[in-house]
Motif scaffolding. Structure first.
Motif, mmCIF file in Angstrom:
data_model
loop_
_atom_site.group_PDB
_atom_site.id
_atom_site.type_symbol
_atom_site.label_atom_id
_atom_site.label_comp_id
_atom_site.label_asym_id
_atom_site.label_seq_id
_atom_site.Cartn_x
_atom_site.Cartn_y
_atom_site.Cartn_z
ATOM 1 N N GLN A 1 0.848 -1.228 -0.073
ATOM 2 C CA GLN A 1 -0.053 -0.151 -0.176
ATOM 3 C C GLN A 1 0.966 1.262 0.038
ATOM 4 O O GLN A 1 0.503 2.350 -0.594
ATOM 5 C CB GLN A 1 -1.133 0.092 1.290
ATOM 6 N N ASP B 1 -10.455 -1.437 5.420
ATOM 7 C CA ASP B 1 -9.491 -2.521 5.104
ATOM 8 C C ASP B 1 -8.278 -1.766 4.917
ATOM 9 O O ASP B 1 -8.141 -1.217 3.659
ATOM 10 C CB ASP B 1 -10.193 -3.363 4.229
ATOM 11 N N SER C 1 -5.758 -3.056 3.499
ATOM 12 C CA SER C 1 -5.155 -3.499 2.234
ATOM 13 C C SER C 1 -6.137 -3.229 0.876
ATOM 14 O O SER C 1 -5.676 -3.637 -0.176
ATOM 15 C CB SER C 1 -4.965 -5.125 2.349
ATOM 16 N N SER C 2 -7.296 -2.443 1.262
ATOM 17 C CA SER C 2 -8.191 -2.270 0.201
ATOM 18 C C SER C 2 -7.611 -0.874 -0.441
ATOM 19 O O SER C 2 -7.167 -0.028 0.193
ATOM 20 C CB SER C 2 -9.454 -1.965 0.455
ATOM 21 N N SER C 3 -8.069 -0.825 -1.863
ATOM 22 C CA SER C 3 -7.733 0.349 -2.545
ATOM 23 C C SER C 3 -8.521 1.575 -1.972
ATOM 24 O O SER C 3 -8.255 2.919 -2.090
ATOM 25 C CB SER C 3 -7.808 0.195 -4.191
ATOM 26 N N HIS C 4 -9.952 1.097 -1.262
ATOM 27 C CA HIS C 4 -10.626 1.967 -0.954
ATOM 28 C C HIS C 4 -10.133 2.948 0.163
ATOM 29 O O HIS C 4 -10.351 4.110 0.353
ATOM 30 C CB HIS C 4 -11.915 1.544 -0.384
#
Length: 400
Positions: free
Chosen positions: A203, A235, A237-240
């Protein structure tokens, strides 16, 4: 001897008196001498400089004007030529050289390019970068070449290695974002903070590659935004998560609240507004009139509800004029003539790439149904969906 000194003083006093009684003497005799020389040299120097920046460096427009104010050299100065020669010998194409000079024109005045510039390029090579990668890195942020090798570039790399934990990851990070070299004071503390919070290194790479500007925020402000996003249970690890940090960094408190008020004016509850943000954070970066136009289209034209839209807010990220309306127009034509028995979800159809949509919904029908191509090209006026079928043999079941 005393007599000669007295005669010299007397003669000097006479000249001073004459000069004082002739006020135009300086104007008539002395100044024309300098006018015939100094201004002419300045004009020649300026003309050479502009010609060099334009013809050899490829500058034009505002970049040419800015560079001409920053550099000072004339035809007798060979420094600019030696700088360009160094770049060419290293493998920099002309467009890259043009960008470098436009960003840091003062680099043309390097006294000894081989001793001042080349070691910096060699340093990047020593970081396991290829010549092509060094060219790309320097072109992305030419300010690197304006920094001291021993006092800035090397210490920055050493600090980054300490923060990341290993050299290869530090090199990979600098490949993603060479801006770390020129925004060190801001970026390194924020990168260290993210790692301490447990953000995966993958990330961090995305941050540096796509949102390096966020990492340049003052550390206190950056930590504040991070804690706000953390409180929304994203999260890591999420792109969001990255998009949410970008969106909240993009706004001040009043701007954020105005976006929330706009959505609530359409009937979204507070929980639904939060759901929209968690699933499509970048929507909050759009201008209010863009958000208003898109939400209004889905709620009024397609008869969606705020609850339905909050479950799939990604559809608001697509261009209304270039994607959503043309595709909906094509589907309306297919529905009206009952051309297929396949069943599709509208949000799925909006999400597929352009080539696949044209292949599956336009090209296959364009010969027998010219209206499909007209709808896709925007030649048929789009009003609203009636969902009524013509014919009963086949139908297109679309979940609007």
């Amino acid at each position: 001897m005393k007599m000669l000194v007295c005669m010299f003083k007397s003669h000097l006093q006479t000249l001073i008196i004459k000069h004082q009684t002739l006020p135009n003497l300086n104007h008539c005799l002395i100044r024309p001498i300098f006018r015939s020389y100094s201004p002419k040299r300045t004009i020649d120097s300026s003309e050479f400089k502009i010609s060099f920046l334009k013809n050899k460096c490829g500058l034009s427009g505002k970049h040419l004007i800015r560079a001409s104010k920053c550099v000072h050299f004339d035809s007798s100065d060979h420094r600019p030529d030696s700088v360009l020669e160094l770049f060419r010998n290293f493998g920099f194409p002309q467009p890259n050289i043009t960008r470098i000079v436009s960003v840091v024109p003062c680099i043309l005045q390097s006294l000894k390019p081989e001793k001042l510039l080349k070691p910096k390029l060699d340093f990047l090579l020593s970081m396991d970068m290829s010549h092509a990668m060094v060219v790309r890195t320097v072109t992305r942020d030419p300010r690197i070449l304006a920094r001291s090798l021993n006092k800035h570039l090397i210490p920055t790399f050493d600090q980054l290695k300490d923060i990341i934990g290993c050299g290869p990851n530090a090199v990979a990070l600098l490949k993603c974002g060479p801006f770390i070299f020129t925004n060190t004071a801001a970026m390194l503390p924020n990168i260290r903070f993210l790692l301490r919070q447990g953000i995966p290194i993958s990330q961090i790479f995305k941050f540096v590659s796509h949102y390096s500007r966020i990492l340049c925020y003052p550390h206190d402000r950056f930590c504040q935004v991070f804690l706000m996003v953390e409180g929304m249970n994203f999260d890591y690890s999420s792109s969001h998560f990255i998009h949410a940090l970008h969106a909240l960094s993009f706004h001040n408190d009043s701007t954020w609240e105005s976006r929330c008020l706009l959505l609530r004016s359409f009937g979204f509850s507070n929980d639904e507004v939060l759901e929209v943000f968690k699933k499509a954070p970048l929507i909050m970066c759009y201008k209010e009139n863009h958000i208003n136009k898109k939400v209004e289209f889905f709620l009024k034209k397609l008869q969606w509800t705020p609850s339905r839209l909050s479950c799939n807010p990604k559809v608001l990220c697509y261009s209304l004029e270039k994607r959503t309306i043309p595709r909906c127009s094509v589907l309306q034509v297919l529905v009206s003539i009952s051309s297929t028995s396949k069943s599709y979800n509208l949000s799925t159809i909006l999400s597929i790439d352009e080539r696949k949509f044209v292949r599956d919904f336009v090209s296959v029908y364009k010969d027998e149904l010219p209206e499909v191509m007209e709808a896709y090209q925007g030649k048929l006026k789009f009003d609203e969906y009636t969902f009524k079928q013509k014919g009963a043999v086949k139908f297109l079941a679309i979940n609007y």
